[in-house]
Design a protein around this motif. Structure first.
Motif, PDB file in Angstrom:
ATOM      1  N   VAL A 129       0.837  -1.206   0.000  1.00 23.30           N
ATOM      2  CA  VAL A 129       0.000   0.000   0.000  1.00 23.30           C
ATOM      3  C   VAL A 129       0.867   1.248   0.000  1.00 23.30           C
ATOM      4  CG1 VAL A 129      -1.626   1.326   1.407  1.00 23.30           C
ATOM      5  CG2 VAL A 129      -2.008  -1.099   1.016  1.00 23.30           C
ATOM      6  N   LEU A 130       1.940   1.239   0.778  1.00 20.58           N
ATOM      7  CA  LEU A 130       2.846   2.389   0.797  1.00 20.58           C
ATOM      8  C   LEU A 130       3.456   2.631  -0.569  1.00 20.58           C
ATOM      9  CD1 LEU A 130       4.228   4.549   2.550  1.00 20.58           C
ATOM     10  CD2 LEU A 130       6.055   2.904   2.937  1.00 20.58           C
ATOM     11  N   ASN A 131       3.874   1.556  -1.221  1.00 15.91           N
ATOM     12  CA  ASN A 131       4.419   1.704  -2.575  1.00 15.91           C
ATOM     13  C   ASN A 131       3.372   2.243  -3.534  1.00 15.91           C
ATOM     14  OD1 ASN A 131       7.168   1.220  -3.051  1.00 15.91           O
ATOM     15  ND2 ASN A 131       6.875  -0.925  -2.524  1.00 15.91           N
ATOM     16  N   LEU A 132       2.165   1.737  -3.442  1.00 15.75           N
ATOM     17  CA  LEU A 132       1.103   2.210  -4.332  1.00 15.75           C
ATOM     18  C   LEU A 132       0.772   3.679  -4.082  1.00 15.75           C
ATOM     19  CD1 LEU A 132      -1.271  -0.878  -4.379  1.00 15.75           C
ATOM     20  CD2 LEU A 132       0.176  -0.060  -6.235  1.00 15.75           C
ATOM     21  N   LEU A 133       0.801   4.095  -2.823  1.00 13.03           N
ATOM     22  CA  LEU A 133       0.507   5.497  -2.511  1.00 13.03           C
ATOM     23  C   LEU A 133       1.620   6.425  -2.966  1.00 13.03           C
ATOM     24  CD1 LEU A 133      -1.049   5.242   1.054  1.00 13.03           C
ATOM     25  CD2 LEU A 133      -2.223   5.790  -1.077  1.00 13.03           C
ATOM     26  N   LEU A 134       2.860   5.990  -2.794  1.00 13.06           N
ATOM     27  CA  LEU A 134       3.983   6.859  -3.132  1.00 13.06           C
ATOM     28  C   LEU A 134       4.259   6.913  -4.628  1.00 13.06           C
ATOM     29  CD1 LEU A 134       6.512   6.035  -0.279  1.00 13.06           C
ATOM     30  CD2 LEU A 134       5.003   7.996  -0.462  1.00 13.06           C
ATOM     31  N   LEU A 135       4.076   5.803  -5.318  1.00  9.51           N
ATOM     32  CA  LEU A 135       4.449   5.736  -6.729  1.00  9.51           C
ATOM     33  C   LEU A 135       3.267   5.802  -7.677  1.00  9.51           C
ATOM     34  CD1 LEU A 135       7.150   2.937  -6.528  1.00  9.51           C
ATOM     35  CD2 LEU A 135       7.507   5.390  -6.639  1.00  9.51           C
ATOM     36  N   LYS A 136       2.053   5.779  -7.146  1.00  9.54           N
ATOM     37  CA  LYS A 136       0.825   5.743  -7.945  1.00  9.54           C
ATOM     38  C   LYS A 136       0.792   4.433  -8.752  1.00  9.54           C
ATOM     39  CE  LYS A 136      -0.056   9.975  -6.624  1.00  9.54           C
ATOM     40  NZ  LYS A 136       0.486  10.044  -5.320  1.00  9.54           N
ATOM     41  N   PHE A 137      -0.156   4.314  -9.651  1.00  9.74           N
ATOM     42  CA  PHE A 137      -0.273   3.099 -10.460  1.00  9.74           C
ATOM     43  C   PHE A 137       0.504   3.277 -11.757  1.00  9.74           C
ATOM     44  CE2 PHE A 137      -3.992   2.472  -7.788  1.00  9.74           C
ATOM     45  CZ  PHE A 137      -3.864   1.138  -7.489  1.00  9.74           C
ATOM     46  N   SER A 138       1.510   2.455 -11.936  1.00  8.76           N
ATOM     47  CA  SER A 138       2.291   2.469 -13.176  1.00  8.76           C
ATOM     48  C   SER A 138       3.043   1.147 -13.269  1.00  8.76           C
ATOM     49  CB  SER A 138       3.271   3.648 -13.192  1.00  8.76           C
ATOM     50  OG  SER A 138       4.252   3.473 -12.194  1.00  8.76           O
ATOM     51  N   PHE A 139       3.765   0.988 -14.357  1.00 10.90           N
ATOM     52  CA  PHE A 139       4.569  -0.218 -14.526  1.00 10.90           C
ATOM     53  C   PHE A 139       5.638  -0.301 -13.446  1.00 10.90           C
ATOM     54  CE2 PHE A 139       8.462  -2.155 -16.213  1.00 10.90           C
ATOM     55  CZ  PHE A 139       8.001  -3.447 -16.362  1.00 10.90           C
ATOM     56  N   ILE A 140       6.246   0.838 -13.130  1.00  8.52           N
ATOM     57  CA  ILE A 140       7.295   0.867 -12.105  1.00  8.52           C
ATOM     58  C   ILE A 140       6.747   0.403 -10.760  1.00  8.52           C
ATOM     59  CG2 ILE A 140       8.712   2.478 -10.745  1.00  8.52           C
ATOM     60  CD1 ILE A 140      10.004   1.810 -13.355  1.00  8.52           C
ATOM     61  N   THR A 141       5.511   0.748 -10.454  1.00  5.27           N
ATOM     62  CA  THR A 141       4.921   0.327  -9.187  1.00  5.27           C
ATOM     63  C   THR A 141       4.860  -1.187  -9.094  1.00  5.27           C
ATOM     64  OG1 THR A 141       3.562   2.305  -9.214  1.00  5.27           O
ATOM     65  CG2 THR A 141       2.929   0.579  -7.684  1.00  5.27           C
ATOM     66  N   TRP A 142       4.394  -1.829 -10.134  1.00  6.43           N
ATOM     67  CA  TRP A 142       4.315  -3.301 -10.120  1.00  6.43           C
ATOM     68  C   TRP A 142       5.695  -3.921 -10.118  1.00  6.43           C
ATOM     69  CZ3 TRP A 142      -0.036  -4.475  -8.321  1.00  6.43           C
ATOM     70  CH2 TRP A 142      -1.161  -3.731  -8.650  1.00  6.43           C
ATOM     71  N   PHE A 143       6.637  -3.250 -10.762  1.00  6.06           N
ATOM     72  CA  PHE A 143       8.013  -3.733 -10.785  1.00  6.06           C
ATOM     73  C   PHE A 143       8.629  -3.648  -9.385  1.00  6.06           C
ATOM     74  CE2 PHE A 143      12.542  -3.192 -12.034  1.00  6.06           C
ATOM     75  CZ  PHE A 143      12.682  -4.402 -12.676  1.00  6.06           C
ATOM     76  N   VAL A 144       8.351  -2.552  -8.670  1.00  4.85           N
ATOM     77  CA  VAL A 144       8.874  -2.380  -7.314  1.00  4.85           C
ATOM     78  C   VAL A 144       8.175  -3.329  -6.332  1.00  4.85           C
ATOM     79  CG1 VAL A 144       9.060  -0.714  -5.411  1.00  4.85           C
ATOM     80  CG2 VAL A 144       9.622  -0.015  -7.716  1.00  4.85           C
ATOM     81  N   LEU A 145       6.930  -3.693  -6.623  1.00  3.39           N
ATOM     82  CA  LEU A 145       6.198  -4.611  -5.753  1.00  3.39           C
ATOM     83  C   LEU A 145       6.662  -6.070  -5.891  1.00  3.39           C
ATOM     84  CD1 LEU A 145       2.527  -3.346  -5.988  1.00  3.39           C
ATOM     85  CD2 LEU A 145       4.077  -3.157  -4.059  1.00  3.39           C
TER      86      LEU A 145
END
Length: 127
Positions: A15-31
């Motif tokens: 959730v923190l990653n999603l809030l900080l990075l918003k929804f994008s390819f990078i977000t899923w990559f970081v997750l």
């Protein structure tokens, strides 16, 4: 209750990653490391009686959960002016790769130790 703590930490990290990075390819990559750790956690949770497995579990926890979360926090609060540098965004590409590469090693060691302990217990007639 103990079995719920780590999944909750994984969920909060996601959730923190999603809030900080918003929804994008990078977000899923970081997750990816967080998801990898959650899978590892479900495989190893019943074999936490050995000290070596606990050490490997702790190393993978640090590498796969804490390591990928540091950069979004640093970027969000702009600690040290890092988000002003154009090259620093490349860390979002390489950090999950490094986290997965370094985090999978203790996971594999822990899984091997778990299988070895289980085989030893079966031979001794404990299970």
């Amino acid at each position: 209750m103990k079995k719920l703590i780590v999944p909750l930490i994984c969920l909060l990290a996601a959730v923190l990653n999603l809030l900080l990075l918003k929804f994008s390819f990078i977000t899923w990559f970081v997750l990816a490391p967080i998801v990898l750790f959650f899978i590892f956690h479900t495989l190893i949770i019943n074999a936490m009686h050995s000290l070596a497995i606990r050490i490997c579990y702790g190393l993978s926890f640090m590498t796969l959960l804490i390591f990928p979360l540091l950069l979004p926090i640093i970027f969000y609060f702009n600690i040290g002016g890092i988000s002003e540098d154009g090259q620093s965004a490349l860390a979002f590409v390489f950090l999950p790769i490094y986290a997965c590469m370094l985090g999978v090693l203790p996971c594999l060691v822990a899984l091997i130790l778990k299988k070895r302990n289980r085989k030893k217990n079966l031979q001794a007639g404990m299970l």
